[in-house]
Design a protein around this motif. Structure first.
Motif, PDB file in Angstrom:
ATOM      1  N   ARG A  66       0.807  -1.217   0.000  1.00  0.00           N
ATOM      2  CA  ARG A  66       0.000   0.000   0.000  1.00  0.00           C
ATOM      3  C   ARG A  66       0.844   1.273   0.000  1.00  0.00           C
ATOM      4  NH1 ARG A  66      -5.415  -1.051  -1.201  1.00  0.00           N
ATOM      5  NH2 ARG A  66      -5.916  -3.101  -0.365  1.00  0.00           N
ATOM      6  N   GLY A  67       2.127   1.131   0.323  1.00  0.00           N
ATOM      7  CA  GLY A  67       2.997   2.306   0.339  1.00  0.00           C
ATOM      8  C   GLY A  67       2.677   3.302   1.439  1.00  0.00           C
ATOM      9  N   ILE A  68       2.190   2.796   2.580  1.00  0.00           N
ATOM     10  CA  ILE A  68       1.865   3.680   3.704  1.00  0.00           C
ATOM     11  C   ILE A  68       2.793   3.294   4.863  1.00  0.00           C
ATOM     12  CG2 ILE A  68       0.044   4.394   5.312  1.00  0.00           C
ATOM     13  CD1 ILE A  68      -1.968   3.354   3.101  1.00  0.00           C
ATOM     14  N   SER A  69       3.551   4.263   5.366  1.00  0.00           N
ATOM     15  CA  SER A  69       4.629   3.945   6.316  1.00  0.00           C
ATOM     16  C   SER A  69       4.122   3.375   7.638  1.00  0.00           C
ATOM     17  CB  SER A  69       5.447   5.201   6.607  1.00  0.00           C
ATOM     18  OG  SER A  69       4.612   6.157   7.261  1.00  0.00           O
ATOM     19  N   TRP A  70       2.913   3.761   8.049  1.00  0.00           N
ATOM     20  CA  TRP A  70       2.455   3.386   9.388  1.00  0.00           C
ATOM     21  C   TRP A  70       1.526   2.172   9.391  1.00  0.00           C
ATOM     22  CZ3 TRP A  70      -2.869   4.328   9.662  1.00  0.00           C
ATOM     23  CH2 TRP A  70      -3.370   5.223   8.702  1.00  0.00           C
ATOM     24  N   ILE A  71       1.493   1.424   8.288  1.00  0.00           N
ATOM     25  CA  ILE A  71       0.771   0.150   8.302  1.00  0.00           C
ATOM     26  C   ILE A  71       1.732  -0.984   7.956  1.00  0.00           C
ATOM     27  CG2 ILE A  71      -1.310   1.395   7.532  1.00  0.00           C
ATOM     28  CD1 ILE A  71      -1.296  -0.287   5.000  1.00  0.00           C
ATOM     29  N   ALA A  72       1.523  -2.140   8.574  1.00  0.00           N
ATOM     30  CA  ALA A  72       2.413  -3.286   8.330  1.00  0.00           C
ATOM     31  C   ALA A  72       1.735  -4.576   8.759  1.00  0.00           C
ATOM     32  CB  ALA A  72       3.716  -3.120   9.097  1.00  0.00           C
ATOM     33  N   TYR A  73       1.897  -5.599   7.930  1.00  0.00           N
ATOM     34  CA  TYR A  73       1.426  -6.923   8.309  1.00  0.00           C
ATOM     35  C   TYR A  73       2.296  -7.455   9.448  1.00  0.00           C
ATOM     36  CZ  TYR A  73       0.100 -11.837   7.954  1.00  0.00           C
ATOM     37  OH  TYR A  73      -0.356 -13.103   8.228  1.00  0.00           O
ATOM     38  N   ASN A  74       1.642  -8.165  10.388  1.00  0.00           N
ATOM     39  CA  ASN A  74       2.380  -8.805  11.483  1.00  0.00           C
ATOM     40  C   ASN A  74       1.789 -10.205  11.642  1.00  0.00           C
ATOM     41  OD1 ASN A  74       3.052  -9.758  14.148  1.00  0.00           O
ATOM     42  ND2 ASN A  74       3.771  -7.694  14.619  1.00  0.00           N
ATOM     43  N   LYS A  75       2.516 -11.179  11.126  1.00  0.00           N
ATOM     44  CA  LYS A  75       2.005 -12.545  11.056  1.00  0.00           C
ATOM     45  C   LYS A  75       1.609 -13.079  12.432  1.00  0.00           C
ATOM     46  CE  LYS A  75       3.168 -16.899   8.737  1.00  0.00           C
ATOM     47  NZ  LYS A  75       3.101 -17.913   9.799  1.00  0.00           N
ATOM     48  N   LEU A  76       2.460 -12.815  13.422  1.00  0.00           N
ATOM     49  CA  LEU A  76       2.219 -13.343  14.762  1.00  0.00           C
ATOM     50  C   LEU A  76       0.948 -12.720  15.358  1.00  0.00           C
ATOM     51  CD1 LEU A  76       3.792 -15.396  16.421  1.00  0.00           C
ATOM     52  CD2 LEU A  76       5.141 -13.521  17.375  1.00  0.00           C
ATOM     53  N   ALA A  77       0.836 -11.415  15.256  1.00  0.00           N
ATOM     54  CA  ALA A  77      -0.346 -10.741  15.802  1.00  0.00           C
ATOM     55  C   ALA A  77      -1.598 -11.149  15.020  1.00  0.00           C
ATOM     56  CB  ALA A  77      -0.158  -9.227  15.762  1.00  0.00           C
ATOM     57  N   ASP A  78      -1.445 -11.357  13.715  1.00  0.00           N
ATOM     58  CA  ASP A  78      -2.560 -11.830  12.897  1.00  0.00           C
ATOM     59  C   ASP A  78      -3.042 -13.190  13.409  1.00  0.00           C
ATOM     60  OD1 ASP A  78      -4.375 -12.472  10.912  1.00  0.00           O
ATOM     61  OD2 ASP A  78      -2.868 -12.844   9.373  1.00  0.00           O
ATOM     62  N   GLU A  79      -2.106 -14.120  13.562  1.00  0.00           N
ATOM     63  CA  GLU A  79      -2.483 -15.471  13.987  1.00  0.00           C
ATOM     64  C   GLU A  79      -3.021 -15.490  15.421  1.00  0.00           C
ATOM     65  OE1 GLU A  79       0.692 -17.702  11.008  1.00  0.00           O
ATOM     66  OE2 GLU A  79       1.088 -17.659  13.158  1.00  0.00           O
ATOM     67  N   ARG A  80      -2.387 -14.700  16.282  1.00  0.00           N
ATOM     68  CA  ARG A  80      -2.842 -14.669  17.678  1.00  0.00           C
ATOM     69  C   ARG A  80      -4.247 -14.084  17.793  1.00  0.00           C
ATOM     70  NH1 ARG A  80       2.831 -12.449  20.379  1.00  0.00           N
ATOM     71  NH2 ARG A  80       3.829 -14.509  20.563  1.00  0.00           N
ATOM     72  N   SER A  81      -4.503 -13.027  17.047  1.00  0.00           N
ATOM     73  CA  SER A  81      -5.811 -12.383  17.167  1.00  0.00           C
ATOM     74  C   SER A  81      -6.905 -13.255  16.550  1.00  0.00           C
ATOM     75  CB  SER A  81      -5.788 -10.985  16.528  1.00  0.00           C
ATOM     76  OG  SER A  81      -5.397 -11.042  15.173  1.00  0.00           O
ATOM     77  N   TRP A  82      -6.578 -13.952  15.479  1.00  0.00           N
ATOM     78  CA  TRP A  82      -7.563 -14.853  14.867  1.00  0.00           C
ATOM     79  C   TRP A  82      -7.910 -15.999  15.829  1.00  0.00           C
ATOM     80  CZ3 TRP A  82     -10.778 -14.185  11.019  1.00  0.00           C
ATOM     81  CH2 TRP A  82     -11.450 -15.283  10.470  1.00  0.00           C
ATOM     82  N   LYS A  83      -6.899 -16.500  16.502  1.00  0.00           N
ATOM     83  CA  LYS A  83      -7.100 -17.563  17.486  1.00  0.00           C
ATOM     84  C   LYS A  83      -7.901 -17.041  18.692  1.00  0.00           C
ATOM     85  CE  LYS A  83      -4.344 -21.349  19.365  1.00  0.00           C
ATOM     86  NZ  LYS A  83      -2.980 -21.872  19.590  1.00  0.00           N
ATOM     87  N   ALA A  84      -7.619 -15.822  19.095  1.00  0.00           N
ATOM     88  CA  ALA A  84      -8.380 -15.217  20.210  1.00  0.00           C
ATOM     89  C   ALA A  84      -9.848 -15.075  19.819  1.00  0.00           C
ATOM     90  CB  ALA A  84      -7.784 -13.863  20.585  1.00  0.00           C
ATOM     91  N   MET A  85     -10.092 -14.688  18.568  1.00  0.00           N
ATOM     92  CA  MET A  85     -11.465 -14.597  18.065  1.00  0.00           C
ATOM     93  C   MET A  85     -12.145 -15.965  18.095  1.00  0.00           C
ATOM     94  SD  MET A  85     -12.753 -14.040  14.184  1.00  0.00           S
ATOM     95  CE  MET A  85     -12.403 -15.806  13.973  1.00  0.00           C
ATOM     96  N   GLN A  86     -11.429 -16.994  17.668  1.00  0.00           N
ATOM     97  CA  GLN A  86     -12.030 -18.327  17.672  1.00  0.00           C
ATOM     98  C   GLN A  86     -12.407 -18.776  19.092  1.00  0.00           C
ATOM     99  OE1 GLN A  86      -8.920 -19.925  14.600  1.00  0.00           O
ATOM    100  NE2 GLN A  86     -10.459 -21.494  14.848  1.00  0.00           N
ATOM    101  N   SER A  87     -11.514 -18.542  20.046  1.00  0.00           N
ATOM    102  CA  SER A  87     -11.825 -18.876  21.447  1.00  0.00           C
ATOM    103  C   SER A  87     -13.065 -18.126  21.916  1.00  0.00           C
ATOM    104  CB  SER A  87     -10.659 -18.481  22.360  1.00  0.00           C
ATOM    105  OG  SER A  87      -9.594 -19.364  22.235  1.00  0.00           O
ATOM    106  N   PHE A  88     -13.119 -16.861  21.549  1.00  0.00           N
ATOM    107  CA  PHE A  88     -14.240 -16.005  21.942  1.00  0.00           C
ATOM    108  C   PHE A  88     -15.540 -16.542  21.346  1.00  0.00           C
ATOM    109  CE2 PHE A  88     -16.375 -11.704  21.279  1.00  0.00           C
ATOM    110  CZ  PHE A  88     -16.634 -11.459  22.613  1.00  0.00           C
TER     111      PHE A  88
END
Lengths: 239, 239
Positions: free
Chosen positions: A210-232
């Motif tokens: 996207r060419g935006i300095s203040w955004i970035a993919y974070n694989k670990l946070a992505d996976e952790r948050s998806w798992k937290a959603m599933q538990s929820f």
């Protein structure tokens, strides 16, 4: 799994959602609304809907702008988001119509519905909760937490899980703390997970393009948050 | 499951830990150190060690005071905790000897060790991480986050998960934010979960019997945080 384009209306604006579900399952089951971020309904939200369908849910990814329009340019995104948020009643309506569409589907058990959202979509999902919609829960990923219409005590039915990056300049810790106070005062069941070293848009694998300095993919946070959603969801949809 | 009393030394103080493990498993496996809160090593920490043993871990509940001493009176607790914390080197040693005891057990794979802690024990587990102990992870439940010896960049090997109550007067949001900054500066992989409407000691089913106004059991936060810990351990101990 079946996916289909699904049209619905907000006044004279035609919105084009994306539905994903297991067509071999004939029983009404929990439905999840997926609200995309400011770039519009694109591959990220559609992929999440498909991931939810593989988990057994009926997932509808909503369209924030109409005609399923995607926007690439950040300045254009800001303009559209500002326009959409200008009228808080209209802002809520844009997510209400998506919610109404989801709960009216024959595949969905209307008493078993949750909403998730990304960036702008997280804000929209929270507005739906603040509005008192009959939701079991709401999960936001790098969603904006500010509102013009704070939650009213006793009105919010949804339990709320916020997943946010500690280094997200669009969701500073001051917003997080204000949101926590708002939810506490309103008597809402809330949880907030903050992920260290995590920027805005941390669930978008294509963030770097996207060419935006203040955004970035974070694989670990992505996976952790998806798992937290599933538990929820496992907690919400038991019984 | 087998449980046994296990003695170890901190200088001339004899500490009495509580070990729980599946004695039918002959393979070295992940070990979890469980550090109790200021009331000393009692039923709560012992129960957690047993719960961890049923999950397949070797769990050692450590003794913060010596002779497995439990303290009922809050003022006495405060006195003991203050005495223990007065010397930061001695404070760390009290948890280091427990850690050394755990990793020396034949049942434990010493490369696969984590520490959890409650209240004071959470602080001790974090001190162990700050000290650079070879831990995979640390989880704290209503643990104190303040330290006299902040983490040094590059020294912390543990990933950290903090589970804290939003209404815990002993862990105010200012402490949470300072801790997040400390961990960010030190380059530590960290996550913080804040639970709404949740006070201090939220994992202690017997909290109400203590006669302390600002502590309370919270079943939902207890179950959610335990599940979050399990997810975290699944991530840490894969491969």
């Amino acid at each position: 799994m079946k996916t289909e384009r699904i049209e619905y209306q907000d006044g004279n604006v035609t919105l084009c959602g994306f539905l994903a579900y297991d067509e071999t399952n004939m029983k009404p089951r929990p439905g999840i609304l997926v609200m995309p971020g400011g770039f519009g309904l694109g591959v990220n939200a559609k992929r999440r809907a498909q991931m939810l369908a593989t988990l057994g849910y009926v997932a509808l990814a909503g369209d924030p702008y109409g005609d399923g329009r995607e926007i690439d340019d950040l300045q254009e995104v800001m303009k559209e988001v500002t326009a959409l948020r200008a009228d808080p009643v209209q802002f809520r309506r844009r997510v209400q119509v998506a919610f109404d569409t989801l709960v009216s589907l024959p595949q969905v058990d209307p008493r078993q519905v949750a909403a998730i959202g990304y960036c702008l979509g997280g804000t929209l999902a929270l507005e739906l909760a603040r509005d008192g919609a009959p939701l079991k829960g709401v999960v936001t990923f790098h969603g904006g937490l500010e509102t013009q219409r704070p939650a009213v005590a006793g009105q919010v039915k949804a339990k709320i899980l916020v997943c946010t990056g500690a280094d997200d300049p669009s969701v500073p810790v001051a917003h997080v703390n204000t949101f926590a106070e708002e939810m506490t005062k309103a008597g809402v069941d809330w949880q907030i997970i903050r992920y260290g070293h995590t920027q805005h848009a941390f669930t978008y694998p294509d963030a770097a393009t996207r060419g935006i300095s203040w955004i970035a993919y974070n694989k670990l946070a992505d996976e952790r948050s998806w798992k937290a959603m599933q538990s929820f969801f496992e907690e919400l949809f038991i019984a």
